[in-house]
Design an enzyme around this catalytic site. Sequence first.
Site, mmCIF file in Angstrom:
data_model
loop_
_atom_site.group_PDB
_atom_site.id
_atom_site.type_symbol
_atom_site.label_atom_id
_atom_site.label_comp_id
_atom_site.label_asym_id
_atom_site.label_seq_id
_atom_site.Cartn_x
_atom_site.Cartn_y
_atom_site.Cartn_z
ATOM 1 C CB VAL A 1 3.008 6.030 -2.501
ATOM 2 C CG1 VAL A 1 1.582 5.558 -2.697
ATOM 3 C CG2 VAL A 1 3.080 6.995 -1.312
ATOM 4 C CG ASP A 2 7.840 3.648 0.686
ATOM 5 O OD1 ASP A 2 8.043 2.635 -0.023
ATOM 6 O OD2 ASP A 2 7.436 3.565 1.864
ATOM 7 C CG HIS B 1 -2.766 2.252 -1.942
ATOM 8 N ND1 HIS B 1 -2.951 2.382 -0.579
ATOM 9 C CD2 HIS B 1 -3.766 1.440 -2.370
ATOM 10 C CE1 HIS B 1 -4.007 1.680 -0.206
ATOM 11 N NE2 HIS B 1 -4.513 1.095 -1.272
ATOM 12 C CD GLN C 1 -2.308 -1.310 2.835
ATOM 13 O OE1 GLN C 1 -2.920 -0.378 3.344
ATOM 14 N NE2 GLN C 1 -2.082 -2.447 3.482
#
Length: 422
Positions: free
Chosen positions: A120-121, A141, A118
């Site tokens: 977004v890095d 995500h 999940q």
Amino acid sequence: MVSPPRKRRRSVRGSNSLPVLSEIMTRSGTITVFITGAGLSAASGIPTFRHSEDAVWSGDVWTSATREVFRRNPLSWWNNFWLQSFPLAFQGYSANAGHEAIAEICNNAKGQVKVLTQNVDGLHQSTVEKWNWEENLVEAHGRLGLYKCIPTEKEEEEEDKLGDDEKLKEKASERKIRRANWCKNSHLESLCETDIVPKEVRDMMVTGPSEGSAVSTKTEAEVEADHAAKEVRDMMVTGPSESAATGTKTEAEFEADHTVAGEGSTENSKLAKPSTKKNKKIEKEEFDEVEAPELPSAPLCSNCSSPLLPQALMFDESYSSHEFYEFDKFASWFTKADVFVFVGTSFAVTVTDMAIKEARKRRIPVFNFNLESGRLEPSNTLNVENVIGKSEETLVELSECLRDMVGGGSGSGGNSGGGGMK
């Protein structure tokens, strides 16, 4: 050769579950699905999204991170909301021991191991341990540092008639037909920051405003502040630099256009996957101390001239809204999974609900690596084992347990090789 003794780690509650999970992953033909949340990246210095004083999902994020609000005023959305809440990208952060352990597990397991994040890095792809993330990772995500445009409201209304994600899974061909005339960057491909137009905005999002381009009327203090802000912006931007698939407009056409889309790049990226180049462990600015740039106009798609959103799933978007989120792929994983492993998630999003629903339906085991606040309660229909502790510690213990069982080093399992291993 005798291996040196391993450093003894503090025992964690639920550690008796580790051999059980490891044994499942030693079975050829099994499918284990890891679902990772913000708690996994906490040890890398990235704030968790909920349930903490520095949580990102707070304030007006719930109501502002939507297509609906973005459409009202894209420039205001960027300057007054998004850039005040998030960095342009997570540059300077490194994968931690938890990320490394998952990569090792993927390589050592005899069965298949899939990872849905999940986050977004982009940290799953930056591990020292090389693993087949191209095939076995879904960023459900999105990922900051990439961008997308969105369909028009009319196009969106037509697709909404198809129903939610579950129904769309059965209507993939109809969805493809409806999207045939949409801009490819609204549903199929992603843009890098170097593909953004107009040029002034692109330069700010890549390197900051160009110096000496106009006569300055600012004071010395203001100039110094601008230089400091530029240095921060330089650190904030990351993501793939490779691009392909030429857009439909040329550079000359953009320059000749006197609208807000007057300048631009001809390059678009394909559905971008991150570089396999290892992240350096460099010093980073504190998340809440980074000064956000103020854009003079909204970033635009170099293909259709529509305003761009970050490549992140908005609260009013479905997982099937863009191919980057790979809904069909992870939905297939869920229906075939033999075990679900949650790591550092708050269980507050649709994808975790989908997984738990599938686990109940087929009575398959669930393991939850989390802090005490993230405990998942078992029931008559849900077989849950909670492993309480910091994921950068508990996942390392799991990886060591699995390695002891398979009796081999990293790369011996069924997930090694293939894409993403370069």
